[in-house]
Design a protein around this motif. Sequence first.
Motif: not given
Length: 247
Positions: A86, A153, A155-158, A160
Amino acid sequence: MLKKLIRESFFNPALHFIPVFVFLFAEEASGLGAAWMMSLPAAVVAGAYIRILYRPIIHWYILSLGFYFLITLTSTVLSQQFPTGILQPVYTEITMLTVLMVLFFIRKHIQVWVTSVTTKKLSMMNNLSEMIRFTQLLILLTAMYVLLYVVVSGYDFEQQAQAIRFLHQLFIVGLFLLGMYQTVRVFAIRNQLMKEEWWPIVNQHGKEIGSIHYHNSLWIERQKFTHPVVRVIVMEGNKILLHQNTY
């Protein structure tokens, strides 16, 4: 002579970081291969520039190249060993931040060492102070970027990917502005010093070995300096005898 000494005594610390900065710029744009291909010539060009205009500084630049290779090689190895981690996009930034923080924490030892290996001909204390100051700002900027990258990184969002790209671009712009600010600052300090009164320092043989601000020469009690003087003796018939001496 004085202008040359002032220029060398207030060297722009941003020049030491040019190879690393170019590596960061190129890595973001085209990857590790391009970063190496662009940063190595940049290191050579910067070295040639310093060798021509700031010859006494070249040894310190070569030392900074060691840290450049340490940072970039470490980043390259990490990218090869952990290509899907990551933190992979910020390996170089994390490595640079680690190296700079270590150097910052041992800055007092570095100051003692620099003082012991330099002479009056070139005062490195101003350069070292500017380097420490520049390093502090660079640490702050890099730490903020790495921290924000980790947060985004996590947080998973559209959006990103776009957000991460924007963060890195913002970081690159920050590096550029920091370098420009430091350059303007160094030139401003040099111009101010040129307007002040400086006295040359000579050794027991009358050879000039450096210079010092007149105020420091008069008021520093723990160390005395020898300066050139001209003694004027009035003779008969409006004739004078000029005799150069030191005190």
